[in-house]
Design a protein around this motif. Sequence first.
Motif, PDB file in Angstrom:
ATOM      1  N   ARG A 293      17.669   7.175   2.124  1.00 13.20           N
ATOM      2  CA  ARG A 293      19.078   6.673   1.504  1.00 13.20           C
ATOM      3  C   ARG A 293      19.404   5.443   2.393  1.00 13.20           C
ATOM      4  NH1 ARG A 293      20.334  12.073   0.992  1.00 13.20           N
ATOM      5  NH2 ARG A 293      21.118  12.802  -1.152  1.00 13.20           N
ATOM      6  N   TRP A 294      18.794   5.251   3.674  1.00 10.73           N
ATOM      7  CA  TRP A 294      18.871   4.231   4.648  1.00 10.73           C
ATOM      8  C   TRP A 294      18.260   2.996   4.359  1.00 10.73           C
ATOM      9  CZ3 TRP A 294      14.911   3.608   7.607  1.00 10.73           C
ATOM     10  CH2 TRP A 294      14.067   4.553   7.833  1.00 10.73           C
ATOM     11  N   VAL A 295      17.330   3.202   3.691  1.00 13.46           N
ATOM     12  CA  VAL A 295      16.143   1.956   3.463  1.00 13.46           C
ATOM     13  C   VAL A 295      16.537   1.033   2.539  1.00 13.46           C
ATOM     14  CG1 VAL A 295      13.845   1.587   2.823  1.00 13.46           C
ATOM     15  CG2 VAL A 295      14.182   3.365   4.292  1.00 13.46           C
ATOM     16  N   GLY A 296      16.636  -0.358   2.752  1.00 17.66           N
ATOM     17  CA  GLY A 296      17.217  -1.322   1.899  1.00 17.66           C
ATOM     18  C   GLY A 296      16.172  -1.655   1.147  1.00 17.66           C
ATOM     19  N   GLN A 297      16.663  -2.359  -0.232  1.00 21.50           N
ATOM     20  CA  GLN A 297      15.542  -2.497  -1.274  1.00 21.50           C
ATOM     21  C   GLN A 297      14.790  -3.653  -1.010  1.00 21.50           C
ATOM     22  OE1 GLN A 297      15.783  -1.119  -4.190  1.00 21.50           O
ATOM     23  NE2 GLN A 297      14.268  -2.531  -5.200  1.00 21.50           N
ATOM     24  N   ALA A 298      14.871  -4.370   0.035  1.00 21.16           N
ATOM     25  CA  ALA A 298      13.837  -5.578   0.452  1.00 21.16           C
ATOM     26  C   ALA A 298      12.612  -4.748   1.104  1.00 21.16           C
ATOM     27  CB  ALA A 298      14.584  -6.394   1.354  1.00 21.16           C
ATOM     28  N   GLU A 299      12.827  -3.749   1.994  1.00 25.64           N
ATOM     29  CA  GLU A 299      12.160  -2.801   2.742  1.00 25.64           C
ATOM     30  C   GLU A 299      10.975  -2.188   1.476  1.00 25.64           C
ATOM     31  OE1 GLU A 299      13.219  -0.769   6.303  1.00 25.64           O
ATOM     32  OE2 GLU A 299      14.854  -1.576   5.877  1.00 25.64           O
ATOM     33  N   ILE A 300      11.772  -1.596   0.513  1.00 24.19           N
ATOM     34  CA  ILE A 300      11.068  -0.794  -0.798  1.00 24.19           C
ATOM     35  C   ILE A 300       9.936  -1.783  -1.276  1.00 24.19           C
ATOM     36  CG2 ILE A 300      11.271   0.327  -2.831  1.00 24.19           C
ATOM     37  CD1 ILE A 300      14.294   1.372  -1.754  1.00 24.19           C
ATOM     38  N   GLU A 301      10.603  -3.069  -1.848  1.00 23.44           N
ATOM     39  CA  GLU A 301       9.720  -4.171  -2.441  1.00 23.44           C
ATOM     40  C   GLU A 301       8.392  -4.329  -1.400  1.00 23.44           C
ATOM     41  OE1 GLU A 301      12.002  -6.959  -4.258  1.00 23.44           O
ATOM     42  OE2 GLU A 301      13.093  -5.706  -5.383  1.00 23.44           O
ATOM     43  N   SER A 302       8.843  -4.482  -0.144  1.00 26.10           N
ATOM     44  CA  SER A 302       7.697  -4.913   0.738  1.00 26.10           C
ATOM     45  C   SER A 302       6.582  -3.868   0.702  1.00 26.10           C
ATOM     46  CB  SER A 302       8.359  -5.098   2.140  1.00 26.10           C
ATOM     47  OG  SER A 302       7.120  -5.431   2.917  1.00 26.10           O
ATOM     48  N   ALA A 303       7.207  -2.480   0.916  1.00 23.45           N
ATOM     49  CA  ALA A 303       6.124  -1.372   0.825  1.00 23.45           C
ATOM     50  C   ALA A 303       5.266  -1.383  -0.589  1.00 23.45           C
ATOM     51  CB  ALA A 303       6.773  -0.078   0.885  1.00 23.45           C
ATOM     52  N   LEU A 304       5.866  -1.752  -1.750  1.00 22.17           N
ATOM     53  CA  LEU A 304       5.243  -1.726  -2.740  1.00 22.17           C
ATOM     54  C   LEU A 304       4.211  -2.906  -3.090  1.00 22.17           C
ATOM     55  CD1 LEU A 304       8.255  -0.978  -5.357  1.00 22.17           C
ATOM     56  CD2 LEU A 304       6.538   0.415  -4.840  1.00 22.17           C
ATOM     57  N   ARG A 305       4.623  -3.896  -2.633  1.00 22.79           N
ATOM     58  CA  ARG A 305       3.542  -5.211  -2.601  1.00 22.79           C
ATOM     59  C   ARG A 305       2.448  -4.910  -1.637  1.00 22.79           C
ATOM     60  NH1 ARG A 305       8.678  -8.046  -2.972  1.00 22.79           N
ATOM     61  NH2 ARG A 305       8.710  -9.417  -4.933  1.00 22.79           N
ATOM     62  N   GLU A 306       2.614  -4.232  -0.397  1.00 24.49           N
ATOM     63  CA  GLU A 306       1.544  -3.752   0.326  1.00 24.49           C
ATOM     64  C   GLU A 306       0.809  -2.766  -0.437  1.00 24.49           C
ATOM     65  OE1 GLU A 306       1.030  -1.746   4.833  1.00 24.49           O
ATOM     66  OE2 GLU A 306       2.941  -2.114   3.926  1.00 24.49           O
ATOM     67  N   LYS A 307       1.186  -2.085  -1.240  1.00 28.53           N
ATOM     68  CA  LYS A 307       0.306  -1.158  -2.214  1.00 28.53           C
ATOM     69  C   LYS A 307       0.028  -1.632  -3.446  1.00 28.53           C
ATOM     70  CE  LYS A 307      -0.315   2.047   1.416  1.00 28.53           C
ATOM     71  NZ  LYS A 307      -1.468   2.342   2.375  1.00 28.53           N
ATOM     72  N   GLY A 308       0.521  -2.767  -3.715  1.00 30.50           N
ATOM     73  CA  GLY A 308       0.230  -3.264  -4.883  1.00 30.50           C
ATOM     74  C   GLY A 308      -1.082  -3.006  -5.650  1.00 30.50           C
ATOM     75  N   GLY A 309      -2.157  -3.179  -5.027  1.00 35.79           N
ATOM     76  CA  GLY A 309      -3.456  -3.099  -5.649  1.00 35.79           C
ATOM     77  C   GLY A 309      -3.715  -1.527  -6.035  1.00 35.79           C
ATOM     78  N   TRP A 310      -3.265  -0.578  -5.222  1.00 36.99           N
ATOM     79  CA  TRP A 310      -3.263   0.836  -5.412  1.00 36.99           C
ATOM     80  C   TRP A 310      -2.457   1.150  -6.544  1.00 36.99           C
ATOM     81  CZ3 TRP A 310      -0.147   4.958  -5.683  1.00 36.99           C
ATOM     82  CH2 TRP A 310      -0.610   6.075  -5.402  1.00 36.99           C
ATOM     83  N   ILE A 311      -1.390   0.674  -6.828  1.00 34.58           N
ATOM     84  CA  ILE A 311      -0.577   0.981  -7.681  1.00 34.58           C
ATOM     85  C   ILE A 311      -0.900   0.565  -9.099  1.00 34.58           C
ATOM     86  CG2 ILE A 311       2.060   0.559  -8.238  1.00 34.58           C
ATOM     87  CD1 ILE A 311       3.006   0.584  -5.561  1.00 34.58           C
ATOM     88  N   LEU A 312      -1.306  -0.777  -9.249  1.00 32.70           N
ATOM     89  CA  LEU A 312      -1.849  -1.263 -10.395  1.00 32.70           C
ATOM     90  C   LEU A 312      -2.882  -0.520 -10.914  1.00 32.70           C
ATOM     91  CD1 LEU A 312      -1.330  -5.090  -9.858  1.00 32.70           C
ATOM     92  CD2 LEU A 312       0.033  -3.547 -11.344  1.00 32.70           C
ATOM     93  N   ARG A 313      -3.787  -0.230  -9.890  1.00 31.29           N
ATOM     94  CA  ARG A 313      -5.149   0.595 -10.359  1.00 31.29           C
ATOM     95  C   ARG A 313      -4.840   1.890 -10.918  1.00 31.29           C
ATOM     96  NH1 ARG A 313      -7.389   0.410  -5.942  1.00 31.29           N
ATOM     97  NH2 ARG A 313      -7.091   2.503  -4.966  1.00 31.29           N
ATOM     98  N   LYS A 314      -3.722   2.713 -10.274  1.00 30.53           N
ATOM     99  CA  LYS A 314      -3.530   4.027 -10.727  1.00 30.53           C
ATOM    100  C   LYS A 314      -2.544   3.955 -11.893  1.00 30.53           C
ATOM    101  CE  LYS A 314      -5.310   6.346  -7.654  1.00 30.53           C
ATOM    102  NZ  LYS A 314      -6.440   7.301  -8.007  1.00 30.53           N
ATOM    103  N   LEU A 315      -1.755   2.766 -12.318  1.00 30.52           N
ATOM    104  CA  LEU A 315      -1.023   2.765 -13.572  1.00 30.52           C
ATOM    105  C   LEU A 315      -1.968   2.333 -14.634  1.00 30.52           C
ATOM    106  CD1 LEU A 315       2.065   0.617 -12.346  1.00 30.52           C
ATOM    107  CD2 LEU A 315       2.131   3.000 -13.180  1.00 30.52           C
ATOM    108  N   ALA A 316      -3.195   1.573 -14.600  1.00 29.94           N
ATOM    109  CA  ALA A 316      -4.146   1.245 -15.276  1.00 29.94           C
ATOM    110  C   ALA A 316      -4.809   2.583 -15.703  1.00 29.94           C
ATOM    111  CB  ALA A 316      -5.014  -0.140 -14.911  1.00 29.94           C
TER     112      ALA A 316
END
Length: 344
Positions: free
Chosen positions: A138-161
């Motif tokens: 709950r204490w993590v901001g939206q900017a930190e969440i999006e930063s983590a998502l971009r850091e793992k963007g390659g893995w996320i896109l591969r798994k989504l595909a």
Amino acid sequence: MRSRRRPRPRPAARTDPGPGAARRRRQRLYFAAMARGKASFLESLQLSLPLFAPDVPEPPAPAPLLPRATLPPAPVASATPPEPEPRGALSPVVFRHPRASRELRLDGHLVAYELKRSKRRSIGFVVGPDGLSVSAPRWVGQAEIESALREKGGWILRKLAEQAERNKRLQQARVEWRDGTSLPFLGETVIVVLDPRATGAVLNSAADALPGVPRLTLHVGLPQHATPEQIRDAVQAWLQRQARRIFEERCQHFAQRLGVSYRRLALSSAQTRWGSASADGSIRLNWRLIHFALPTIDYVVAHELAHLREMNHSPRFWDVVRSVMPDYEQARGTLRDSVLPVLD
């Protein structure tokens, strides 16, 4: 007596400037014209240079410039030019979770994800049949969440595909319950035939079937106007009877080879497990294994019976499995990559 020299009278001022003044005036005019020409040349050069090198050959010399008052404004270069698309990148795709509450772009792909707040200490990602689900403290901001998502963007896109491809295969694997439908049985294709003359369900095999043509037909004792539910229930009951018969045979075979004894065998309809073993000797096997070829069934049977010697997944356990299934890794890959027919 000294005589005094009279002062020589000064010549009257000339109204004609003379040749020297005219020459100096011409020089001033020349240098002024040169200065104006140079400034005009520099101005023209600056406005005609492209901001980015074109990918095509240079065009012919441009037409004369318009008057200064009608010149269009020069384009402004972006402070951060866009990153080039990676070679072999997919076309932009939208991945949207049905319960999406946030979205962002990852390498040009729009990802709408479900965000859940919890008491956990870190940000977690799960890619399932519905798409991307993110769990964050709950204490993590939206900017930190999006930063983590971009850091793992390659893995996320591969798994989504991969998940999108799997969902597509699941849709294609959906069984349409009618006369002539097909489904896998022991690694082969069996054709369902509605035959009112048959009692129950009878499997026929054509030894002279042409290559590429299914040799197995399952004659189901139902009329041609039977409902899809009736056909499904009849075929599923037959599959479960065959599963129990074959699983019993394979359990007895591998129990003898492993030197173990099991107490009882039960069929399972679990959604996430192929089998399980209990310390009291009970074995549960998913009846949907009947769709696979015999080597894959043997691996699951040997795996569960090996637990009666090693109730763990230690190297010793895998040595026990390997003692009766030397190529068990291939069977594991088949279970992981295959898509079962959708019977509902």
